[in-house]
Design a protein around this motif. Sequence first.
Motif: not given
Length: 337
Positions: A252-264, A285-297
Motif C-alpha cells: 500500500a502507498e503509506s506502507y513504504a514510508t513506514g518501512v523506511v522509518r523502521a529501517a532508519r 512516495t514521490r516526496e519521501a527521503t529517498p524518493p520511493i520506487t512504485t507501481i503507478d496504477l
Amino acid sequence: MSERRVTIRDVAAAAGVSVTTVSHALNGKGSVDPATRERVIAAAGDLGYRASRAARALRSGRTGVIAMLLPAPDTLDAEREMLSLDYYMQLAMAAAGAAFERHHPLLLTPPLKTVAELRELGVDGGILCDPGRADPRLALFEELGLPVVTIERDLGRPEHRWYVRGDNEANTHELLDHLADAGATRVAMLAAESDWAWSAESEQAYRAWCASRGQEPIVEVTGLHQLEASAYESGGRLLDRPQRPDAIFALAESYATGVVRAARDRGLEVPRDLLVASGIDSQQTREATPPITTIDLLPQDQGAAAARLLVERLEGAEPAAPVVVPAALRIRASTQP
C-alpha cells in the motif's frame, strides 16, 4: 446581471412549432416529421438550450447522477484516512471529469449499508472502488436494478464482468524483476490484510515469482488502517528476522514510508542496506527521503475508464468489458543502490 436561461418555449418560438413538438423532437418521442425535428434541434443548438435535469428526471424517472463508493471502512477515522489517500482522490477526480463530459454529475457517497440508503440518493448507477469478496454493496445496486462498475474485480462474483482493473500479476512481476536486477536476493513482501482483488492478486504473483526463482516467500501481513504506523510495526518484524530481507515490496502507498522509518530506527540506510518499493504511487512516495520506487496504477486512467464504462451502460450500449488499464513502473532512488 446573469443571462436569462433559455427555455423550451424559446426553442419553440425560434423553430415555429409548439412546445409539445419541441419536447417530442428533443426526446425522440411521438411522431415528428424528420425535417421538423432537424429544425428544432438546430434551433436548440443555436440558442444554447439545455433541458432542466429536474424536468428530465420527472419525465424519465432518471437523474443521470452516478454514485462513487470508496472502500467501506469500519470507523470514522478509517473513513477519513481513505478520503486522504492520493490514489482514491485521483480516481474520483478522473471519474468525475469523464462523467461531466457526458453531462452526468458524480456523487461521492457516504458508506451505504441498506437499499433504502441507496434509493434515497436517487442515482442511476454506481462505481465501486476495491470491492471486498462478495461485497454486499453490489447487491444493493442489483436489488434496485441499477448498473454498477467496479474498480478491481469482486473475487466472490466471478460472473460480474463490469470492472476496470490493473494487470496486477504483470505489474508485480515487473517490480520484483527490477529489485532482483538491482541486486536483491531476499525480497520480502509487506502485504495488506484484505480480501480485495488487488491485494490478493499481488500477493499471489509475489509467491509465484519466488517459486520461479527458488526463493522462500517472506510475507508479513499488515492492516489497512493507520497505514504508516501499521507498516512501521510490521516492517520492523521483517527487519528483526535473523536473516533479514535486503528488499521489501510494501504493497500500500503509506506502507513504504513506514518501512523506511523502521529501517532508519535500526541503523539501516535506504537504499544502501535495504531496497524499498511500493505497490501504489503517491505524493508521499514521490516526496519521501529517498524518493520511493512504485507501481503507478494510473488512477486517472482507471477512474475515467470506469466512468465511461458505466455511462455507456446507462445509455443502453454493450461496451467491451472488463477493461485492463496498463500501469507504469516509476524507478526512484530507493531501489538504486
